[in-house]
Design an enzyme around this catalytic site. Structure first.
Site, PDB file in Angstrom:
ATOM      1  CB  ALA A  61      42.389  44.335  49.022  1.00  0.00           C
ATOM      2  N   GLY A 102      38.604  42.669  44.599  1.00  0.00           N
ATOM      3  CA  GLY A 102      37.606  41.922  45.359  1.00  0.00           C
ATOM      4  C   GLY A 102      36.214  42.473  45.057  1.00  0.00           C
ATOM      5  CD  GLU A 105      38.351  38.033  43.650  1.00  0.00           C
ATOM      6  OE1 GLU A 105      39.046  37.074  43.461  1.00  0.00           O
ATOM      7  OE2 GLU A 105      38.624  38.802  44.571  1.00  0.00           O
ATOM      8  CD  GLU A 125      42.727  41.384  42.350  1.00  0.00           C
ATOM      9  OE1 GLU A 125      41.935  41.542  43.090  1.00  0.00           O
ATOM     10  OE2 GLU A 125      42.719  41.858  40.945  1.00  0.00           O
TER      11      GLU A 125
END
Length: 727
Positions: A61, A102, A105, A125
């Site tokens: 992020a 992310g 991901e 995270e």
């Protein structure tokens, strides 16, 4: 932001580009979404490679969008992951540098993953108070199994490529151009079935006792991270992956993310994240010349003193591939130190080998053991790590001044003694600087760098650069008794000792503060550090009371309250864990666990009677308030004195060196969260009741901030005016 290009062999390459780490901003996600759609619609494209610009896949992020509710990482990123997985054309992720949060991901949404041997992947995270919110908690356990996914997601650890290959996160590890290899793989898998490569369609790999495994993990994180919600939420998201179909698990993941996002913890942990970056952008103290202000290379080092701290410092230097000469005063101490250091280095080698690093021993700097100061004549830096005795330290620095080359940096690991006094015995005080390591020195992240009146800009730059080289967080502070961190902790420990004099059990005090989230209660912490170490510091700084018998030990020094309990325990040679007895008892057969000592409880009862100390019930709330607000109050005094350049410095010191819970941001952040008027009123209340405890007298700076309307933490420094800064 994202580049889409054709190549002749029917493979399209989509490049994530958002320097410096290809953070997944809203704009970048939109650009990738558009490029993916174009690639899927183009009949000339048969396969797709997703890679990152500048040798990095993506660090996750965009931190610049943290705290913007309209730009949560979940929905946009989740949709893109699903589109990648649902592509009819095979998608290969080419992972270089990092694929974190992310970024990982996104890679899991791809059908295949290739990583460079130096790449790392992970889900950090949890360290920001949240959880992976774009299918990470649902796709990863379907790929590698519930147990390794649990370890990765709840710890936030980074996994090197070689370990990722063993776990099954990546399909191949290469030591050459990763994008080219990904293109080659993409060409091989054109027109091959993709069903088994779509992670959302797979069952979670889990053992029959998966529920028990998750229950056990929940108990563990509750104990290890008291009060932190994100590790618990991560486990519940993984539980959803075990129990529910993918589509329902995704809903639970989002529900848990939204719950966390609406608490104070993500903001506190994200503040801590940014605070570390702000501290890294330190500036030179006022009055220090910028001329020749650059770090000098450290090719060789020496450490004087091989006690617990010295051994850890030697190990830290060796881990950073810096050759070290380790010096002791006699053969016996040298032999003890040598065995301890070699044991620590052996453990480091085993750790590296477990991570798949070949020739691990060759990746450590050499260590030479000596009794001869003459061996130090050519080293670039010397770190003195003997016990806290000013006379001894000055004698060592006299010898170093005579032996070392003029350009050698002379560092002292003192916990709070005067840097200027130590430097005064040398002929090059500009080369003297404090490097305050924290136990255990080879694993603790904090290095408090203390400059003296004459410390040069080059010395400061070099010490701060050394912290980075050692993998530590360097925080620059000014010179005063106990510096920044220990000034605060001294008030905290004093309050804890006063509270047991007032009738509390030390176990209750430790428990209350550990329940708050502090890593280790004050009495267990003192035992770990060593009561003798604290005693020597008290003695050197003139904080000790008169040495009398128990019947005549004074509990007052003039108008100030004083506790002689530390003096009493040390006179009995009860130094804490290392001696088997301190505030607690420690038996080797019990794994050095802290055990209640009935003798000490009886002694304290007798002690209160002799000194006619009134005992009373003290609530858990008062224990927390007294200890923490005294600590915070001293933090305001440190800012007022110019010892730290801002509240972020203090918070970084406490988050990384004193076991403060990061989900509460740091002591100064916690004060701002509670509200400065609340902090002030509590201190006024306790000081009125205990006027003989100066640590409870509210700081003038705190009063000023309250009078100014409780401004946000970021504005505090603007209200200091032109105070005499030590920075």
């Amino acid at each position: 932001m994202a580049a889409f290009r054709h190549i002749s062999d029917a493979v399209a390459v989509i490049t994530l580009s958002n320097p410096p780490v290809n953070a997944l901003s809203s704009a970048l996600l939109q650009a990738v979404h558009k490029a993916l759609g174009e690639a899927n619609e183009d009949s000339a494209v048969k396969a797709i490679v997703l890679c990152g610009d500048h040798g990095k896949f993506s660090a996750g992020a965009d931190i610049r969008e943290f705290g913007q509710p309209s730009k949560k990482r979940g929905p946009g990123l989740l949709l893109l992951c699903d589109l990648l997985e649902g592509s009819k054309k095979p998608v290969v992720a080419a992972i270089e540098g990092v694929a974190l949060g992310g970024g990982l991901e996104l890679a899991l949404g791809c059908h295949y993953r290739i990583a460079h041997v130096q790449a790392r992947v992970g889900f950090p995270e949890v360290n920001l108070g949240i959880l992976p919110a774009a299918s990470g908690t649902q796709r990863l356990p379907r790929l590698i199994g519930i147990s390794p996914a649990l370890s990765m997601i709840t710890t936030g650890k980074f996994v090197p490529a070689t370990e990722a290959l063993k776990l099954g996160i990546v399909d191949e590890v290469v030591n050459e151009n990763t994008v080219d290899k990904a293109i080659q793989l993409a060409k091989k898998v054109i027109d091959q079935p993709l069903g088994s490569r779509q992670l959302s369609t797979l069952p979670v790999q889990c053992p029959p006792n998966a529920e028990a495994l998750l229950d056990e993990a929940l108990v563990k994180v509750k104990k290890q991270f008291r009060g932190a919600l994100s590790p618990q939420a991560c486990i519940e998201a993984l539980r959803a992956a075990v129990r529910l179909p993918y589509s329902e698990g995704i809903k639970k993941e989002k529900e848990l993310f939204d719950f966390l996002y609406n608490t104070d913890q993500p903001r506190a942990q994200q503040y801590a994240f940014f605070a570390e970056r702000k501290v890294a952008k330190w500036t030179l103290p006022s009055g220090v010349s910028w001329k020749t202000a650059s770090p000098q290379p450290i090719r060789t080092a020496a450490v004087i003193g091989l006690g617990t701290m010295g051994r850890g410092i030697v190990t830290s230097l060796a881990k950073a591939q810096i050759p070290v000469i380790a010096l002791e005063q006699d053969e016996k101490q040298l032999d003890i130190g040598r065995k301890a250091v070699m044991s620590l280095l052996h453990r480091e080698i085993l750790k590296m080998e477990q991570l798949g690093q070949s020739a691990a021993a060759s990746q450590l700097g050499s260590v030479q053991f000596s009794l001869d100061y003459g061996e130090l004549r050519d080293v670039d830096i010397v770190i003195e790590a003997v016990f806290e005795n000013m006379a001894l330290k000055k004698e060592i620095f006299r010898r170093l001044s005579a032996v070392c080359k003029p350009e050698a940096f002379l560092c002292t690991n003192t916990s709070g003694l005067n840097i200027d006094e130590i430097a005064s015995v040398t002929d090059k005080p500009q080369m003297v600087i404090g490097t305050h390591f924290f136990l255990p020195a080879h694993t603790m992240k904090l290095l408090e760098v203390v400059h003296g009146r004459h410390t040069s800009s080059t010395s400061i730059y070099t010490a701060m650069h050394l912290a980075k080289t050692l993998g530590k967080i360097g925080v620059l502070v000014g010179n005063c008794p106990l510096f920044a961190g220990n000034r605060l902790i001294w008030q905290y420990m004093q309050q804890a000792i006063f509270l047991i004099e007032e009738g509390n059990k030390l176990e209750e005090i430790d428990q209350a503060l550990e329940d708050f989230g502090i890593g280790m209660g004050p009495f267990r912490m003192m035992d770990l550090v060593g009561l003798d170490v604290l005693w020597k510091i008290e003695t050197e700084l003139g904080l000790m009371g008169p040495t009398l018998s128990i019947e005549t030990l004074a509990c007052q020094r003039g108008s100030k309250r004083y506790s002689p309990l530390l003096d009493i325990l040390c006179k009995k040679k009860w130094f804490g864990r290392k001696s088997g007895q301190g505030w607690y008892k420690y038996e080797k057969s019990e794994g050095r666990n802290a055990m209640s000592d009935p003798w000490l409880h009886n002694f304290l009862s007798e002690y209160r009677g002799i000194h006619k100390l009134k005992t009373r019930f003290v609530s858990q709330d008062e224990v927390i308030d007294r200890c923490l607000y005294a600590l915070i109050n001293e933090g305001f005094k440190v800012l007022e004195d110019g010892i730290a350049s801002g509240p972020e410095d203090i918070d970084v010191i406490y988050n990384n060196g004193y076991g403060w819970p990061k989900h509460k941001g740091g002591p100064m952040y916690y004060a701002s969260l509670v509200g400065l008027p609340v902090v002030l009123s509590k201190l006024e209340k306790y000081y009125e009741t205990n006027p003989d405890i100066p640590g409870l007298k509210p700081s003038g700076f705190l009063k000023k901030l309250v009078a100014k309307g409780n401004p946000p933490l970021q504005e505090w420094q603007s209200y200091l005016g032109s105070q005499s800064s030590k920075l």
